[in-house]
Design an enzyme around this catalytic site. Sequence first.
Site, short mmCIF file in Angstrom:
data_model
loop_
_atom_site.label_atom_id
_atom_site.label_comp_id
_atom_site.label_asym_id
_atom_site.label_seq_id
_atom_site.Cartn_x
_atom_site.Cartn_y
_atom_site.Cartn_z
N ASN A 134 2.57 -0.63 -7.16
CA ASN A 134 1.81 0.33 -6.37
C ASN A 134 0.99 1.21 -7.31
OD1 ASN A 134 1.19 2.41 -4.25
ND2 ASN A 134 2.75 1.26 -3.13
N HIS B 255 3.41 11.06 -4.46
CA HIS B 255 2.87 11.06 -3.10
C HIS B 255 3.76 11.86 -2.15
CE1 HIS B 255 1.70 8.94 0.77
NE2 HIS B 255 0.53 9.25 0.24
N PRO C 70 0.82 -1.22 0.00
CA PRO C 70 0.00 0.00 0.00
C PRO C 70 0.85 1.26 0.00
CG PRO C 70 0.05 -0.94 2.19
CD PRO C 70 0.76 -1.93 1.29
N CYS C 71 0.29 2.33 -0.50
CA CYS C 71 0.96 3.62 -0.54
C CYS C 71 0.70 4.34 0.78
CB CYS C 71 0.42 4.45 -1.71
SG CYS C 71 1.20 6.06 -1.90
N GLN C 72 1.77 4.60 1.54
CA GLN C 72 1.63 5.26 2.84
C GLN C 72 2.69 6.35 3.00
OE1 GLN C 72 2.06 1.25 4.60
NE2 GLN C 72 0.45 1.86 6.01
#
Length: 375
Positions: A116, A123, A75-77
């Site tokens: 991703n 981001h 996941p993109c965090q």
Amino acid sequence: MPFTTIDLCAGIGGIRKGFELTGYFTNLMAAEIDRYACMTYQHLYGEDANNDLTSEEFKAALDELHYDVLLAGFPCQTFSRAGLEEGFDNEEKGVIFNHIAEIIQRTRPRAVFLENVDNLVRHDKGNTFRIIIHTLEEVLNYKVIGVNYNILGELSYNGKDFIRNSRNFGIPQNRPRTYLMAFDRQRYGTDALLGIENLLPIENDWYLYEDLNELLEFHAEPKYYMASGYLDTLIRHREREHKKGNGFGYRVVNEPGIEHPVANTIMATGGSGKERNLVYDPQEGIAGMTVPTKKTVLNDRGIRVMTPREWGKLQGFINYAFLDEDGVDHFSFPPEVSPVQQYKQFGNSVTIPVIETMAEFMVNCFRVLGDIPNE
């Protein structure tokens, strides 16, 4: 199959399957915490993926496992710290990439493949991606495909070089995604890694479907057609947005007059992933029909949502990845997985033909690096 993989953030195994299709990879272990995805994974591969990659128990099991390639659709965090110099123990435990980086550090696979959303490169103003590249290249000492060093010895790359679109890989879906591939510099040495190509594949030279109309299964069941009241609401919403100068709103992706239509990105949440992918599929007897689950009668414009099967074809699971030599498709969901979950699982997965092309690229790199004899 000379190479072994582990499948982290596995979903329903799309990355694993793409690698397996090359004939060069077999999977040893998987980790996924969504229970419905685990049901489908067990159903498709006969393996229990219900493992938490953040747990010490799972990491310790990997320490004992001899494998070659780490796969992860993480996941993109957001990261709160720049890099991992302070050590993995001091990092935020919520950031899945940090756990993946720790596993890489502990197990030193030959190669790593990560997937991703396309927004990963932008981001947090590019900071998230910068940390990921720094971690792989400078902390873990892996050669990332697409990364160079400038004359000052600083990391140099273009974010666009990591984004690839499913529509260029034989599938009529506009789905840009970020892909990262890296090879262990500690194992191969800097000079040997100079011999592999430093750009991921941009496209492949074949296609499954000429366009969306070839993929769609027309004359769908009535339950997939939109209720007239709901469609009217979507129409009014789009009109309001257009007056504001926005392009938001529903899309009928195969409207008459569109030459070679392509689907928009399907999404794990369903929602706008469905509404941005409405289908024109008129058939007699649908308009005005009452369906128990809908508040108003079915619309008279022939507009419906895509079916889960169509989403499965848009990701290469159905009508491709699970076909046997006789052309029989062995993909299915277990009975406990509802249509809502089916949409979610396909939307959250990867486009298998893209992954297969990336895996073939990795095989070619292994061949250059001497891991596979030249044929």
